[in-house]
Write a protein that holds these residues in place. Sequence first.
Motif, short mmCIF file in Angstrom:
data_model
loop_
_atom_site.label_atom_id
_atom_site.label_comp_id
_atom_site.label_asym_id
_atom_site.label_seq_id
_atom_site.Cartn_x
_atom_site.Cartn_y
_atom_site.Cartn_z
N GLU A 39 -1.71 68.28 -64.80
CA GLU A 39 -0.78 67.78 -63.79
C GLU A 39 -0.91 68.56 -62.48
O GLU A 39 -0.79 67.98 -61.39
CB GLU A 39 0.65 67.86 -64.32
N VAL A 40 -1.16 69.86 -62.57
CA VAL A 40 -1.30 70.68 -61.36
C VAL A 40 -2.59 70.29 -60.64
O VAL A 40 -2.62 70.17 -59.40
CB VAL A 40 -1.30 72.17 -61.72
N HIS A 41 -3.67 70.09 -61.38
CA HIS A 41 -4.92 69.68 -60.75
C HIS A 41 -4.78 68.31 -60.08
O HIS A 41 -5.28 68.10 -58.97
CB HIS A 41 -6.05 69.64 -61.79
N ARG A 42 -4.10 67.40 -60.76
CA ARG A 42 -3.91 66.07 -60.17
C ARG A 42 -3.05 66.16 -58.91
O ARG A 42 -3.30 65.46 -57.92
CB ARG A 42 -3.28 65.12 -61.19
N MET A 43 -2.03 67.00 -58.95
CA MET A 43 -1.19 67.19 -57.77
C MET A 43 -2.01 67.75 -56.62
O MET A 43 -1.88 67.31 -55.46
CB MET A 43 -0.03 68.15 -58.10
N GLY A 75 -4.57 63.47 -44.68
CA GLY A 75 -4.81 62.82 -43.41
C GLY A 75 -3.80 61.74 -43.11
O GLY A 75 -3.30 61.61 -42.00
N ALA A 76 -3.46 60.93 -44.13
CA ALA A 76 -2.48 59.87 -43.94
C ALA A 76 -1.11 60.45 -43.61
O ALA A 76 -0.37 59.92 -42.75
CB ALA A 76 -2.40 59.01 -45.19
N ARG A 77 -0.74 61.54 -44.26
CA ARG A 77 0.56 62.16 -43.99
C ARG A 77 0.61 62.67 -42.55
O ARG A 77 1.66 62.58 -41.89
CB ARG A 77 0.81 63.29 -44.98
N GLU A 78 -0.49 63.25 -42.10
CA GLU A 78 -0.51 63.80 -40.75
C GLU A 78 -0.42 62.71 -39.68
O GLU A 78 0.04 62.95 -38.57
CB GLU A 78 -1.78 64.64 -40.54
N ARG A 79 -0.85 61.48 -40.04
CA ARG A 79 -0.79 60.39 -39.07
C ARG A 79 0.58 59.75 -38.96
O ARG A 79 0.86 59.00 -38.02
CB ARG A 79 -1.82 59.31 -39.46
N ALA A 132 -4.24 64.97 -55.23
CA ALA A 132 -3.46 63.98 -54.48
C ALA A 132 -3.03 64.52 -53.11
O ALA A 132 -3.05 63.78 -52.11
CB ALA A 132 -2.24 63.56 -55.29
N ARG A 133 -2.66 65.77 -53.06
CA ARG A 133 -2.25 66.37 -51.79
C ARG A 133 -3.40 66.34 -50.78
O ARG A 133 -3.21 66.02 -49.61
CB ARG A 133 -1.77 67.80 -52.01
N GLY A 138 -15.08 74.25 -50.28
CA GLY A 138 -15.41 72.88 -49.95
C GLY A 138 -15.45 71.97 -51.16
O GLY A 138 -15.36 70.75 -51.01
N ALA A 139 -15.59 72.54 -52.33
CA ALA A 139 -15.68 71.75 -53.56
C ALA A 139 -14.37 71.72 -54.33
O ALA A 139 -14.35 71.36 -55.51
CB ALA A 139 -16.79 72.30 -54.45
N ARG A 140 -13.27 72.06 -53.68
CA ARG A 140 -11.99 72.20 -54.41
C ARG A 140 -11.57 70.92 -55.11
O ARG A 140 -11.07 70.97 -56.25
CB ARG A 140 -10.89 72.66 -53.44
N ILE A 141 -11.72 69.77 -54.45
CA ILE A 141 -11.30 68.51 -55.08
C ILE A 141 -12.13 68.26 -56.33
O ILE A 141 -11.60 67.91 -57.39
CB ILE A 141 -11.41 67.34 -54.09
#
Length: 411
Positions: free
Chosen positions: A391-395, A404-408, A398-399, A335-338
């Motif tokens: 860069e991997v953490h930022r990616m 949610g927006a992508r799924e909509r 961002a994902r 749950g704390a991944r971000i």
Amino acid sequence: MDFAYDDATRSLIDRLEAFMDECVFPAEETFFRQRAEAQDPWAPAPVLEELKREARARGLWNLFLPRTHAYGAGLTNVQYAPLAEITGRALWLAPESINCSAPDTGNMELLSLFGTDDQKRCWLEPLLEGEIRSAFSMTEPAVASSDATNISTSIVRDGDEYVINGRKWWTSGAMSPRCELLIVMGVTDPDPDADPHRRQSMILVPKDTPGVRVQRSMRVFGYTDGYHGGHADIVYDDVRVPVENMLGDEGDGFRIAQERLGPGRIHHAMRTVGMAERGLELMIDRTVGRSTFGRPIVDHGVVQHWIAESRIRIEQARLLALKTAWLMDTIGNKGARIEISALKVAAPGAATWVLDRAIQAHGAGGLSQDFVVAEMFSVARTLQIADGPDEVHRMSIARRETRGARERVPA
């Protein structure tokens, strides 16, 4: 979340700060002298053993293992966060003095979570006692290891043994003469069409196993990182170990790596906040005590900007570290991944900024071995790669933020 420390944490903070002031900081000069005079740059300095005995006598030992483990002090991540920060102020001495140094901390976590009773008896117990050290062997020179699915070292079963072949570098801790265990990640499922996250496994390899060949030490901006046990370039040439040395089950390597690289890496981030705090302190001491162009250096506007900006960045990183630790305690690592990813970017970023200005404030001395700021900068800068590239953490952030927006969006 409640930002007030409970009584147990406050007591540990007070005891650890006293240990730092009374024992660690006074021992720094001796430590650096012993390290410079040693024939083996990775051999532990004698003063370190004295500090370990004193830390144990004060009840400051194995503080890192969280409450969910059966070993250690049983602290929460929130309780451990300020303690890790304090040790980061003397990264070369304090963490190992209290048996909370990487890579052993992460390796002990893995053994406590996934090790068999025999593996724990053979490796975890002496690590918890500070009798031996260990190394984590994952990164490879021939592939982009920031994507762990690229790992190519092979682990092939042959009867009652596994045979390991491959080359690893940046195997932290492996140069230490006290290192006796290598935790190696490799491919046990050679099928390229298999689930890419189920092809890897982790296996325990005693360092003295035939076929383990340490080729050289890797240096970080010219530093050996001797206090860290160095970083080895290792070839595994038909290395055979019993099947009982598998950590967890075949195919669990990626999942186990995530277990190790979550909590273990926020420990790095917490210590990095302490490094930044020490850097700011040294910057202020240097600029208050010297003058240029008719006034103390600290009175120049640019230096005041460095000091103010340093305080802002340190406080931001510290608060993010505490929030991340709190989330890990309350909703779990997943749950704390971000926040974990964000902290891994923010803490080294803050530290490199502060330490770069501390170097500048010290002038030519800041580049030398006469002050600790250059070596601290090398450590902080390394964490922007070693703990997974920024860069991997930022990616990853961002994902998750855009999921949610992508799924909509209609297909």
